[in-house]
Design a protein around this motif. Structure first.
Motif, mmCIF file in Angstrom:
data_model
loop_
_atom_site.group_PDB
_atom_site.id
_atom_site.type_symbol
_atom_site.label_atom_id
_atom_site.label_comp_id
_atom_site.label_asym_id
_atom_site.label_seq_id
_atom_site.Cartn_x
_atom_site.Cartn_y
_atom_site.Cartn_z
ATOM 1 N N CYS A 157 28.366 -13.146 -36.512
ATOM 2 C CA CYS A 157 28.244 -14.599 -36.601
ATOM 3 C C CYS A 157 29.512 -15.198 -37.216
ATOM 4 O O CYS A 157 29.956 -14.787 -38.291
ATOM 5 N N ALA A 158 30.108 -16.175 -36.513
ATOM 6 C CA ALA A 158 31.364 -16.764 -36.975
ATOM 7 C C ALA A 158 31.163 -17.610 -38.227
ATOM 8 O O ALA A 158 32.126 -17.968 -38.904
ATOM 9 N N ASN A 159 29.918 -17.892 -38.537
ATOM 10 C CA ASN A 159 29.637 -18.727 -39.707
ATOM 11 C C ASN A 159 29.291 -17.900 -40.955
ATOM 12 O O ASN A 159 29.813 -18.149 -42.033
ATOM 13 N N CYS A 160 28.389 -16.900 -40.792
ATOM 14 C CA CYS A 160 27.904 -16.168 -41.977
ATOM 15 C C CYS A 160 28.165 -14.670 -41.927
ATOM 16 O O CYS A 160 27.914 -13.971 -42.902
ATOM 17 N N SER A 170 29.448 -21.584 -31.018
ATOM 18 C CA SER A 170 29.874 -22.829 -31.636
ATOM 19 C C SER A 170 31.397 -22.935 -31.631
ATOM 20 O O SER A 170 32.089 -22.077 -32.208
ATOM 21 N N ALA A 173 32.588 -23.425 -35.276
ATOM 22 C CA ALA A 173 32.609 -22.190 -36.069
ATOM 23 C C ALA A 173 33.642 -21.211 -35.521
ATOM 24 O O ALA A 173 34.120 -20.337 -36.235
ATOM 25 N N VAL A 177 27.286 -17.444 -32.998
ATOM 26 C CA VAL A 177 26.572 -17.706 -34.252
ATOM 27 C C VAL A 177 25.151 -17.141 -34.159
ATOM 28 O O VAL A 177 24.592 -17.002 -33.070
ATOM 29 N N CYS A 181 22.321 -19.998 -38.050
ATOM 30 C CA CYS A 181 23.509 -20.875 -38.070
ATOM 31 C C CYS A 181 23.668 -21.642 -36.766
ATOM 32 O O CYS A 181 24.735 -22.175 -36.486
ATOM 33 N N SER A 185 25.352 -25.522 -32.056
ATOM 34 C CA SER A 185 25.863 -24.567 -31.066
ATOM 35 C C SER A 185 25.115 -24.748 -29.752
ATOM 36 O O SER A 185 24.165 -25.516 -29.680
#
Ligand SMILES: [Zn+2]
Length: 241
Positions: A157-160, A170, A173, A177, A181, A185
């Motif tokens: 995940c590009a966020n978390c 996304s 991000a 994701v 998250c 997206s």
């Protein structure tokens, strides 16, 4: 100076001249003027047309435009020119390179990538296979993103950083994701995710197969990445019919 170059665009100028947008290994994108080139007896012949790969001699004066003083053909990609779909794909490839790499910053890898893509389009000219052609154009575009430092994050995940349950993509991000998250997206399925991972890891000659809906998601992911991180909207990678 002498350099190799691919003609990205060739515009009529004045009575008999042409303005060329060239992509070079060491000088990135440059603009040049070719004088008298549209006269019947021009020593340049027809080789200052789009997609020609040339050995070109340029004079650098005070103007922003360099002046073409000599040109030899390295590759003319003659077969590509007889196939409307290949010709269109070549124009889109050149447009993407010219807009994503519009400065004089050198990206020799991008020059090589463009030459390989033009050679492939030339080789495949006249053969059917619409999905394969679109997959090839999108693979090329993904490799351009990589060269521009904009490759989407696909491993987690590009966020978390969550490695499982990757359900969306996304642009903000910068990659796939997870379910937690996914706000903002759009949904992306496993095949589209897999296509991007494989296309980035494989040679242009070895493009993964995919259906049209999967390629639609891939194209949307590329567009979202470009829009968020380069403020750029390219024309679709492939015209369809
Ligand atoms: Zn997440």
């Amino acid at each position: 100076m002498k350099t190799e170059a691919v003609v990205l665009r060739s515009l009529r100028y004045g009575e008999a001249d042409r303005i060329l947008h060239l992509y070079t290994p060491a000088r990135g994108r440059i603009g040049a003027i070719a004088k008298g080139v549209r006269r019947a007896r021009s020593r340049f012949g027809g080789r200052l047309e789009p997609f020609f790969r040339l050995k070109i001699e340029l004079h650098e004066g005070r103007s922003e435009l360099l002046t073409v003083t000599g040109a030899q053909t390295v590759e003319g990609y003659a077969r590509l020119r007889g196939d409307a779909r290949a010709l269109d794909a070549a124009a889109r490839a050149c447009d993407a390179v010219g807009r994503l790499f519009e400065t004089g910053e050198p990206h020799p890898g991008v020059f090589n990538l463009l030459c390989r893509q033009l050679a492939l389009l030339d080789e495949q000219a006249g053969t059917p296979g619409q999905a394969a052609a679109r997959a090839g154009s999108l693979s090329f575009r993904l490799k351009l993103l990589l060269a521009a430092g904009l490759a989407p994050q696909l491993g987690a995940c590009a966020n978390c950083g969550e490695p499982e349950n990757l359900v969306g993509f996304s642009g903000a991000a910068g990659g796939v994701v997870c379910g937690a998250c996914e706000a903002g997206s759009f949904a992306i399925d496993e095949q589209a995710h897999g296509f991007m991972t494989e296309a980035l890891g494989r040679a242009l000659t070895d493009v993964p197969a995919a259906t049209d809906p999967v390629l639609g998601q891939v194209e949307r992911a590329i567009a979202a990445t470009l829009e968020h991180h380069a403020h750029l909207r390219l024309m679709p990678a492939f015209a369809g019919r």
